[in-house]
Every structure is written in structure tokens, then in C-alpha cells.
Design a protein around this motif. Sequence first.
Motif, PDB file in Angstrom:
ATOM      1  N   VAL A 215       0.835  -1.208   0.000  1.00  0.00           N
ATOM      2  CA  VAL A 215       0.000   0.000   0.000  1.00  0.00           C
ATOM      3  C   VAL A 215       0.865   1.252   0.000  1.00  0.00           C
ATOM      4  N   ASP A 216       1.817   1.310   0.914  1.00  0.00           N
ATOM      5  CA  ASP A 216       2.712   2.457   1.059  1.00  0.00           C
ATOM      6  C   ASP A 216       4.082   2.071   0.511  1.00  0.00           C
ATOM      7  N   LEU A 358      -1.207   2.965  -3.206  1.00  0.00           N
ATOM      8  CA  LEU A 358      -2.547   2.551  -3.645  1.00  0.00           C
ATOM      9  C   LEU A 358      -3.584   3.626  -3.331  1.00  0.00           C
ATOM     10  N   LYS A 359      -3.276   4.468  -2.346  1.00  0.00           N
ATOM     11  CA  LYS A 359      -4.214   5.536  -1.996  1.00  0.00           C
ATOM     12  C   LYS A 359      -4.375   6.530  -3.136  1.00  0.00           C
ATOM     13  N   GLU A 384      -0.879  -2.133  10.032  1.00  0.00           N
ATOM     14  CA  GLU A 384      -2.278  -2.160  10.483  1.00  0.00           C
ATOM     15  C   GLU A 384      -3.072  -1.046   9.805  1.00  0.00           C
ATOM     16  N   GLU A 385      -2.430   0.109   9.632  1.00  0.00           N
ATOM     17  CA  GLU A 385      -3.093   1.221   8.943  1.00  0.00           C
ATOM     18  C   GLU A 385      -3.407   0.857   7.495  1.00  0.00           C
ATOM     19  N   ASP A 386      -2.484   0.160   6.836  1.00  0.00           N
ATOM     20  CA  ASP A 386      -2.710  -0.283   5.456  1.00  0.00           C
ATOM     21  C   ASP A 386      -3.885  -1.254   5.384  1.00  0.00           C
ATOM     22  N   ILE A 387      -3.937  -2.172   6.336  1.00  0.00           N
ATOM     23  CA  ILE A 387      -5.026  -3.151   6.357  1.00  0.00           C
ATOM     24  C   ILE A 387      -6.371  -2.447   6.524  1.00  0.00           C
ATOM     25  N   ALA A 388      -6.412  -1.463   7.424  1.00  0.00           N
ATOM     26  CA  ALA A 388      -7.658  -0.717   7.632  1.00  0.00           C
ATOM     27  C   ALA A 388      -8.077   0.000   6.347  1.00  0.00           C
ATOM     28  N   PHE A 389      -7.108   0.564   5.638  1.00  0.00           N
ATOM     29  CA  PHE A 389      -7.410   1.234   4.365  1.00  0.00           C
ATOM     30  C   PHE A 389      -7.985   0.247   3.363  1.00  0.00           C
ATOM     31  N   LEU A 390      -7.361  -0.918   3.225  1.00  0.00           N
ATOM     32  CA  LEU A 390      -7.822  -1.914   2.256  1.00  0.00           C
ATOM     33  C   LEU A 390      -9.224  -2.409   2.602  1.00  0.00           C
TER      34      LEU A 390
END
Length: 436
Positions: A215-216, A358-359, A384-390
Motif C-alpha cells: 500500500v505504502d 494505492l491511496k 495495520e493502517e494499510d489493512i484498515a485502508f484496504l
Amino acid sequence: MRPPKAICLVTFLFLMFFRQEAFAQRIDDANYHYPYKDPFVATSTVALMQGNEDIPGMIEDLQIKILNGRDHVHLLEGQGKLRYRFYQQEGPAPLIFIIPGMGSSAYAGSARYLAEFLARNRFHVLVLPSPFNWNFTLAASRSGIPGLVHEDAKDLYAVMQRTLNDIKEQGHAEIGKIGLLGLSEGARDAGHIGKLDMAQGKIGITTYLLVNPPVDMLEAVKRIDAMAGLGKRYGERQRSYLEAYAFGMLAEALHNDPNNPDYFAGWDTRARLTDRQFEYLIGSEFQKSVGDMVYTSNLVFDPGILKTPVSRSYRSARFDEARSYTLMGYIKTFLIPRLRQLSDKRMSLEKLNAQNSLKAIETTLEKNQNIFLMHNLDDFLISEEDIAFLKKVFGDRAKFYPHGGHLGNLWYPENKKDMLKIFKSLMPASPQLARQ
């Protein structure tokens, strides 16, 4: 009669609660019997994936000219065509493109394994190299230096159109609906291709599956560099021994049949490597693939950064110099200066990261209901932040597995079944699935 406002509010909250619950199709740990709980051991099983080329139909290794002049690059003369692999069914069938992970060729073991699996289930399959593979850099990268994802996606989209026309005209393939499967870095590219195809419709991709996309970009790069950097714990002789041991162990394993139910069993005890050793080897492989691309890129255009002399009879030292760069070193030393030269004088690390995340295509991922996601909660390249975004963006089009590391459960029967469920919409009917 209108219902009371309080009832409307309760109903709204009830629906929102269950909609949130439906966001993530999270596989329960107790019901997911994948054998490797350590994410690095799991990730290393990707190296075991291979094809045995026993599928019905035809497998062809093909080449196609994409860019003018690339067949005459000094020291790479005659190698300027893009190399791809096509698995052709007899008669009409849907087509699935595969974009493999960073640096992988069209013949990478994981791509071959999945291509054969999909071909056995009656799909045409066309496998392309990663934009970070040396062959793609030479044959299809307009800038000659990959890493700006929306430009890489444009290059891939052009290649997909050319190869699609090629298999239709030269191979007389009868193509039905079209899908796209992206792995890791290739999954992120696939998301950006989705944005292009929604706008241009030059291919008409019906279904997308993104598997383990980072993601990042910046955080993933830092993590990979840290893994490769673990090699500093060992002397040069120890690193050479460790790499030779891993190579021999893997070569022995690859003599077996990948379709044997026990092929992937007991890898943790067979390997006899520590977590840190697995980490180093995984990170080192990422770094080597980028080094090969750096070598090629600096022959396509010479920024004068690599100093080691190179000739037809003396290349190894230049390879060593190219492979000495970390991912972050590549970005700062080669990519950003080149982007400033070509298109954006104000390009910075932060700006590049924003464009490569991906954002950057969040709206596309939300709106296109034909883009699906498979990811692992213990993938060390996401937070964890990436997972929440997905979870927020994909909703119930995402499926999260408790284990598997980075791409380490592509071979697992449950994951393959889930993959087929996503792509079965490409079929004109619902044929009985082949054996798992």
C-alpha cells in the motif's frame, strides 16, 4: 404512515453495523489450516513454486517488438524484444493476464505455477514480465527506468494491447472475457491499469484480482532494505555459504512434483534456517533483481553514475556495482533524478510515494466493483493502517487470510479455490472445476 424518527435511526445504525461487518471477509484462524505461522517461512515457499508443463493445450514462449531502437542497445544487441509466455486452450476461452512480483520474468516459478493451474481450469493465460525485470526495462519501458507506477502501468497497458493482438493474429487464439491477476508489485500495477482501462476501454478487462499489493511504497522499500541489510551480520564468506546452501536446498526440492499433495509439506523443518536467515535471503533476492534492472537501465541511457568499466568480455564488476544499490538507493540515485530530468523538476521522495501508493487510486478501487483483493494479515510489507485502508476501500471484495506472509499461500488449496471463484465470472457457463 412514516415510521418514527427513532426507528429510522436505529434501522440506519443496524444496517451500517452489518455493512461494516461485511467489509472484510476475514478467514478465521481456527478454520484456516495453512501450515506455516511464521511469515518469513511462509514467504520462502514462493521459491518452491514451479511449473511442470503438463497442461492440455499449448505453451509458447513468444517475443514481440514494443519500442524502436531497443534491439540495438550497446552490449544488449538482439535482446530488445519483450519476452512473454502464452498458455493457449484449444478453442474459445477467457484470457487471464498475469503480472508477477518485482523483478520477475514471464517464466518465474510462481507465475508458471499459477498459469498452469488456471490453464488446467480452461483459461487462456498470458504472463508478462514485471516492469522491474531487465527484459521489460529494455524492451518496453519508455523512460528506461521503472518505478513511477502510473507510467509503468501505461507501459504495461500498451504491452497488454500488443500481446493481445499478437496472440489473436499470429496464434489465432479465440479470446472471450479478459481478467488480470497481479502479484505483489504487479498487483499495485494492476490497480493502476484498472484506472486506465476504465477511462480508455482499449482492452475491456472484466475482472481484476490483486494479491498482496503493498500500500505504502516508502514503508515497503524500507522494510525490504532492512531485510537485505541483515546480511551485514555475516561476513562475506558466511553470506556466500548461506546463499549457496539455500540454492542447493531449493534445487533439491525442485526435483519433486509440485502437484504432489506433500510437495510443500514440512518446509520449515527441511529448510533448517532461522528467521533472520530467511529474512536476509528474501530481502537479498529483491535487491538482486533491482540490481539487474539497474545494470540494464544504465545501458539504455547512461547517466554516468555507474563507474565500473564494462565491455563484452568484462561485465561482472559492473553487475556487482549495480547490485550494490539498495531499493532506496535506486530511488534516490537513479529514479528521482531521471524523473526530474524527464517530466517533473520538483519530484521528491514524498511526492513519489504519494503517487505510488494505492491511496492514489482510491476512487478507482472503490468504484470498480470488478477489482478484488486477496491479502494476508501477517504480510510484513503492510501495516495495520494499510489493512484498515484496504478493508475500507474494497469492502466485501477483499479476503484476508491470517497467515501466508508475502505471497506465501498462493499454492494453498483454499487460496486457489478462492482465486477460481473470483475468475469464474469470466466463463460463459459454470464448468466443473479441475482438481485442486
